[in-house]
Design a protein around this motif. Structure first.
Motif, PDB file in Angstrom:
ATOM      1  N   TRP A  34       0.908  -1.203  -0.058  1.00 31.80           N
ATOM      2  CA  TRP A  34      -0.092  -0.023  -0.065  1.00 31.80           C
ATOM      3  C   TRP A  34       0.890   1.172   0.108  1.00 31.80           C
ATOM      4  O   TRP A  34       1.509   1.285   0.899  1.00 31.80           O
ATOM      5  CB  TRP A  34      -1.023  -0.071   1.224  1.00 31.80           C
ATOM      6  N   SER A  43      -2.305   8.067 -10.944  1.00 27.91           N
ATOM      7  CA  SER A  43      -3.288   7.560  -9.776  1.00 27.91           C
ATOM      8  C   SER A  43      -2.712   6.827  -8.617  1.00 27.91           C
ATOM      9  O   SER A  43      -2.286   5.701  -9.094  1.00 27.91           O
ATOM     10  CB  SER A  43      -4.492   6.756 -10.605  1.00 27.91           C
ATOM     11  N   SER A  44      -2.768   7.449  -7.548  1.00 29.63           N
ATOM     12  CA  SER A  44      -1.895   6.871  -6.524  1.00 29.63           C
ATOM     13  C   SER A  44      -2.967   5.866  -5.795  1.00 29.63           C
ATOM     14  O   SER A  44      -4.208   5.739  -6.035  1.00 29.63           O
ATOM     15  CB  SER A  44      -1.471   7.825  -5.208  1.00 29.63           C
ATOM     16  N   ASP A  45      -2.558   5.048  -4.898  1.00 31.70           N
ATOM     17  CA  ASP A  45      -3.278   4.067  -3.955  1.00 31.70           C
ATOM     18  C   ASP A  45      -4.427   5.065  -3.319  1.00 31.70           C
ATOM     19  O   ASP A  45      -5.596   4.506  -3.161  1.00 31.70           O
ATOM     20  CB  ASP A  45      -2.491   3.245  -3.268  1.00 31.70           C
ATOM     21  N   ASP A  47      -5.753   7.756  -4.237  1.00 32.85           N
ATOM     22  CA  ASP A  47      -6.837   8.074  -5.341  1.00 32.85           C
ATOM     23  C   ASP A  47      -7.584   7.020  -5.440  1.00 32.85           C
ATOM     24  O   ASP A  47      -9.024   7.255  -5.762  1.00 32.85           O
ATOM     25  CB  ASP A  47      -5.837   8.445  -6.604  1.00 32.85           C
ATOM     26  N   ARG A  48      -7.245   5.848  -5.592  1.00 33.97           N
ATOM     27  CA  ARG A  48      -8.045   4.649  -5.875  1.00 33.97           C
ATOM     28  C   ARG A  48      -8.856   4.492  -4.701  1.00 33.97           C
ATOM     29  O   ARG A  48     -10.124   4.145  -4.954  1.00 33.97           O
ATOM     30  CB  ARG A  48      -7.238   3.550  -6.055  1.00 33.97           C
ATOM     31  N   ASP A  51     -11.771   7.107  -4.770  1.00 36.79           N
ATOM     32  CA  ASP A  51     -12.853   6.580  -5.849  1.00 36.79           C
ATOM     33  C   ASP A  51     -13.702   5.514  -5.540  1.00 36.79           C
ATOM     34  O   ASP A  51     -14.677   5.287  -6.316  1.00 36.79           O
ATOM     35  CB  ASP A  51     -12.078   6.241  -7.252  1.00 36.79           C
ATOM     36  N   LEU A  59     -10.691  -3.071  -2.347  1.00 30.08           N
ATOM     37  CA  LEU A  59      -9.732  -2.674  -3.368  1.00 30.08           C
ATOM     38  C   LEU A  59      -8.820  -3.359  -3.384  1.00 30.08           C
ATOM     39  O   LEU A  59      -8.175  -3.821  -2.309  1.00 30.08           O
ATOM     40  CB  LEU A  59      -9.450  -1.095  -2.779  1.00 30.08           C
ATOM     41  N   ARG A  65      -7.450  -8.402  -1.016  1.00 26.96           N
ATOM     42  CA  ARG A  65      -8.202  -6.820  -1.025  1.00 26.96           C
ATOM     43  C   ARG A  65      -8.039  -6.291   0.422  1.00 26.96           C
ATOM     44  O   ARG A  65      -8.143  -6.935   1.403  1.00 26.96           O
ATOM     45  CB  ARG A  65      -9.442  -7.063  -1.584  1.00 26.96           C
TER      46      ARG A  65
END
Length: 180
Positions: A34, A43-45, A47-48, A51, A59, A65
């Motif tokens: 991570w 797109s960083s972690d 940012d994910r 979202d 995720l 996950r």
């Protein structure tokens, strides 16, 4: 494998807060994967994680996950006796409840009134670390985190929101046996 030396005091609930974004519960086994807000990618972690829609979502991290507790920033604690993440809705200055014993005492009563979203299935490889999603995994256990003891297995994850007063409410994320 990352290990956390987390002092656990019986009867004391530890709360985690973020600097404004989502919190994430990452299995300890994949904490090094991570990157948080760090990284050279567009797109960083983090940012994910931002979202992820709704109160909770899963995720990919490493070969498993992580659970993103999203929607808005909220002080969060894990109550193992209920298999529940409790998230205190941000409140105005008039809110007398705060993250204390009175608020936690409401949890058993509101569980009966909660309307749970459909469950997500989550395979968990073992203990989790809950922290601000902006932090990289290698620094997650330095401050502001909670270690969550889960045995490896399959879990169902569902979320609910329950108002507890004019300025307060609880966002609940249940991690338990998957729905049959």
């Amino acid at each position: 494998m990352a290990r956390c030396a987390d002092p656990v005091v019986p009867g004391v609930v530890r709360w985690v807060e973020s600097a404004g974004g989502p919190l994430i519960a990452v299995p300890e086994a994949v904490l090094p994967f991570w990157a948080g807000a760090d990284g050279d990618e567009t797109s960083s972690d983090y940012d994910r994680a931002c979202d992820v829609a709704g109160h909770a979502g899963l995720l990919p991290v490493g070969d498993t996950r992580a659970l993103v507790l999203g929607d808005e920033s909220a002080a969060t604690a894990y109550l193992p006796e209920h298999g529940l993440f409790v998230r205190r809705r941000p409140s105005g200055p008039e809110d007398p409840s705060g993250p204390d014993g009175r608020l936690l005492a409401e949890v058993p009563a509101v569980l009966d009134d909660a309307v749970w979203a459909p469950a997500l299935e989550w395979r968990v490889p073992g203990p989790l670390v809950l922290f601000d999603a902006a932090r990289p995994g290698h620094a997650a256990t330095a401050t502001g985190h909670v270690r969550v003891e889960l045995t490896p297995g399959r879990y169902g994850v569902s979320a609910a929101y329950v108002p507890t007063g004019p300025w307060a409410g609880l966002r609940l994320v249940r991690v338990g046996a998957p729905a049959a």
